[in-house]
Design a protein around this motif. Sequence first.
Motif, PDB file in Angstrom:
ATOM      1  N   LEU A 179      -3.850  13.146   8.802  1.00 13.28           N
ATOM      2  CA  LEU A 179      -3.793  11.818   8.203  1.00 13.28           C
ATOM      3  C   LEU A 179      -2.401  11.601   7.620  1.00 13.28           C
ATOM      4  CD1 LEU A 179      -7.182  11.898   6.218  1.00 13.28           C
ATOM      5  CD2 LEU A 179      -6.807  11.167   8.591  1.00 13.28           C
ATOM      6  N   ALA A 180      -2.088  10.370   7.290  1.00 12.53           N
ATOM      7  CA  ALA A 180      -0.814  10.071   6.633  1.00 12.53           C
ATOM      8  C   ALA A 180      -1.010   8.927   5.662  1.00 12.53           C
ATOM      9  CB  ALA A 180       0.260   9.708   7.655  1.00 12.53           C
ATOM     10  N   GLU A 181      -0.220   8.939   4.599  1.00 12.82           N
ATOM     11  CA  GLU A 181      -0.219   7.808   3.677  1.00 12.82           C
ATOM     12  C   GLU A 181       0.624   6.678   4.269  1.00 12.82           C
ATOM     13  OE1 GLU A 181      -1.126   9.406  -0.733  1.00 12.82           O
ATOM     14  OE2 GLU A 181       0.995   9.287  -0.222  1.00 12.82           O
ATOM     15  N   SER A 182       0.333   5.468   3.843  1.00  9.58           N
ATOM     16  CA  SER A 182       1.022   4.290   4.364  1.00  9.58           C
ATOM     17  C   SER A 182       2.533   4.384   4.177  1.00  9.58           C
ATOM     18  CB  SER A 182       0.508   3.034   3.655  1.00  9.58           C
ATOM     19  OG  SER A 182      -0.893   2.921   3.776  1.00  9.58           O
ATOM     20  N   HIS A 183       3.267   4.114   5.244  1.00 14.60           N
ATOM     21  CA  HIS A 183       4.736   4.018   5.236  1.00 14.60           C
ATOM     22  C   HIS A 183       5.440   5.326   4.880  1.00 14.60           C
ATOM     23  CE1 HIS A 183       3.926  -0.228   5.571  1.00 14.60           C
ATOM     24  NE2 HIS A 183       3.343  -0.255   4.392  1.00 14.60           N
ATOM     25  N   ALA A 184       4.733   6.444   4.931  1.00  8.76           N
ATOM     26  CA  ALA A 184       5.370   7.733   4.621  1.00  8.76           C
ATOM     27  C   ALA A 184       6.444   8.060   5.652  1.00  8.76           C
ATOM     28  CB  ALA A 184       4.321   8.843   4.591  1.00  8.76           C
ATOM     29  N   LEU A 185       7.524   8.674   5.192  1.00  9.29           N
ATOM     30  CA  LEU A 185       8.566   9.157   6.089  1.00  9.29           C
ATOM     31  C   LEU A 185       8.083  10.453   6.730  1.00  9.29           C
ATOM     32  CD1 LEU A 185      11.506   9.115   7.180  1.00  9.29           C
ATOM     33  CD2 LEU A 185      12.165  10.397   5.137  1.00  9.29           C
ATOM     34  N   VAL A 186       8.018  10.462   8.059  1.00  8.15           N
ATOM     35  CA  VAL A 186       7.552  11.638   8.796  1.00  8.15           C
ATOM     36  C   VAL A 186       8.508  11.891   9.953  1.00  8.15           C
ATOM     37  CG1 VAL A 186       5.676  12.672  10.133  1.00  8.15           C
ATOM     38  CG2 VAL A 186       5.136  11.121   8.235  1.00  8.15           C
ATOM     39  N   GLY A 187       9.120  13.074   9.981  1.00  8.24           N
ATOM     40  CA  GLY A 187      10.046  13.369  11.067  1.00  8.24           C
ATOM     41  C   GLY A 187      10.567  14.780  10.968  1.00  8.24           C
ATOM     42  N   PHE A 188      11.519  15.100  11.823  1.00 11.71           N
ATOM     43  CA  PHE A 188      12.143  16.423  11.775  1.00 11.71           C
ATOM     44  C   PHE A 188      13.581  16.297  11.286  1.00 11.71           C
ATOM     45  CE2 PHE A 188      14.487  19.951  13.873  1.00 11.71           C
ATOM     46  CZ  PHE A 188      13.960  20.975  13.110  1.00 11.71           C
ATOM     47  N   GLY A 202       0.784  -1.229   0.000  1.00 15.40           N
ATOM     48  CA  GLY A 202       0.000   0.000   0.000  1.00 15.40           C
ATOM     49  C   GLY A 202       0.815   1.277   0.000  1.00 15.40           C
ATOM     50  N   PHE A 203       2.153   1.166  -0.053  1.00 14.18           N
ATOM     51  CA  PHE A 203       2.997   2.360  -0.060  1.00 14.18           C
ATOM     52  C   PHE A 203       2.682   3.224  -1.276  1.00 14.18           C
ATOM     53  CE2 PHE A 203       6.942   4.464  -1.551  1.00 14.18           C
ATOM     54  CZ  PHE A 203       7.168   5.298  -0.461  1.00 14.18           C
ATOM     55  N   GLY A 204       2.520   4.518  -1.033  1.00 19.18           N
ATOM     56  CA  GLY A 204       2.246   5.442  -2.125  1.00 19.18           C
ATOM     57  C   GLY A 204       3.534   6.051  -2.649  1.00 19.18           C
ATOM     58  N   PHE A 205       3.887   5.726  -3.875  1.00 15.25           N
ATOM     59  CA  PHE A 205       5.093   6.299  -4.467  1.00 15.25           C
ATOM     60  C   PHE A 205       4.894   7.803  -4.692  1.00 15.25           C
ATOM     61  CE2 PHE A 205       5.307   1.817  -5.469  1.00 15.25           C
ATOM     62  CZ  PHE A 205       6.639   1.511  -5.217  1.00 15.25           C
ATOM     63  N   ARG A 206       5.992   8.514  -4.743  1.00 18.75           N
ATOM     64  CA  ARG A 206       5.912   9.965  -4.886  1.00 18.75           C
ATOM     65  C   ARG A 206       5.316  10.347  -6.234  1.00 18.75           C
ATOM     66  NH1 ARG A 206      11.964  11.010  -2.258  1.00 18.75           N
ATOM     67  NH2 ARG A 206      11.398  10.174  -0.194  1.00 18.75           N
ATOM     68  N   ILE A 207       4.409  11.313  -6.191  1.00 20.13           N
ATOM     69  CA  ILE A 207       3.752  11.786  -7.409  1.00 20.13           C
ATOM     70  C   ILE A 207       3.801  13.310  -7.439  1.00 20.13           C
ATOM     71  CG2 ILE A 207       2.222   9.801  -7.680  1.00 20.13           C
ATOM     72  CD1 ILE A 207       0.000  11.391  -6.353  1.00 20.13           C
ATOM     73  N   PRO A 209      -4.685   4.572   3.177  1.00 23.33           N
ATOM     74  CA  PRO A 209      -4.093   4.240   1.873  1.00 23.33           C
ATOM     75  C   PRO A 209      -4.534   5.258   0.823  1.00 23.33           C
ATOM     76  CG  PRO A 209      -5.059   2.293   2.896  1.00 23.33           C
ATOM     77  CD  PRO A 209      -5.500   3.467   3.712  1.00 23.33           C
ATOM     78  N   ARG A 210      -3.660   5.545  -0.101  1.00 24.72           N
ATOM     79  CA  ARG A 210      -3.964   6.553  -1.123  1.00 24.72           C
ATOM     80  C   ARG A 210      -5.260   6.249  -1.867  1.00 24.72           C
ATOM     81  NH1 ARG A 210       0.899   7.826  -4.947  1.00 24.72           N
ATOM     82  NH2 ARG A 210       1.675   8.671  -2.969  1.00 24.72           N
ATOM     83  N   THR A 211      -5.535   4.982  -2.077  1.00 26.35           N
ATOM     84  CA  THR A 211      -6.748   4.603  -2.809  1.00 26.35           C
ATOM     85  C   THR A 211      -8.020   4.981  -2.061  1.00 26.35           C
ATOM     86  OG1 THR A 211      -6.492   2.383  -1.855  1.00 26.35           O
ATOM     87  CG2 THR A 211      -5.681   2.719  -4.106  1.00 26.35           C
TER      88      THR A 211
END
Length: 240
Positions: free
Chosen positions: A174-183, A11-16, A218-220
């Motif tokens: 919200l967040a997409e699956s497996h997105a990198l989130v940090g500082f 379900g990882f959303g590739f960069r678009i 998930p993006r879908t």
Amino acid sequence: MGKQRTCPNCGFGFRITARRRAKITFDTFDEMDADVTVPDQYDDKKYRGKIAKAKKVTGIKESVLTGIGSLDHQKVAAGIMDPFFIMGSLGSATGEKIVRLFEKATTEKLPVVMFTASGGARMQEGIKSLMQMAKVSQAVEAHSKAGLFYLVVLCDPTTGGVTASFAMQGDIILAESHALVGFAGRRVIEQTIMKQPPKNFQRAETVLDHGFIDAIVPRTNLKQTISQFLRLHQREASHG
């Protein structure tokens, strides 16, 4: 992967690009402030070259696409950061476009949906890039004080000054699956604490476990989920 560009297994959303995201998310989208771009005062040839390349790749003139969209007959102000425009970095023109978006939303009493995808502040612009954190945060606060709804979708990657400001100011995050989130970056943290962070460190799932976001979608399913939140807020506002 299809037009959504998601992994069928995890379900990882590739960069678009921002334009692709606008197309798959909103029923209609009217761009605003399309000509706002990097000021001429930045005359560094290498930087100007990166800007020119980013414009060609993304089809936009700055790292965020802003406009007024409709979603299931609901009008919304939308901002979409583009990870292919110098990694969605937050420059002075980026901040200006986002502030104008929030100001318009506040004036017209519209909810805001923001898709963040950024490596953080744009270092080529020095202190002026860092100033955008406070500048945008003030616009977000004014929108909030007007009793209006702000929803954020954290996309891969959401880091640095964007995470430290408007990406975490949403009423719903919200967040997409497996997105990198940090500082800070992983290597910086490793060198600071002198040990390896956990495997899933700074992934959306870990951030959710620690209570910093509300849900992973998930993006879908994002279009439907955003529409439901907008409709729910609309009902609450009408009874408020």
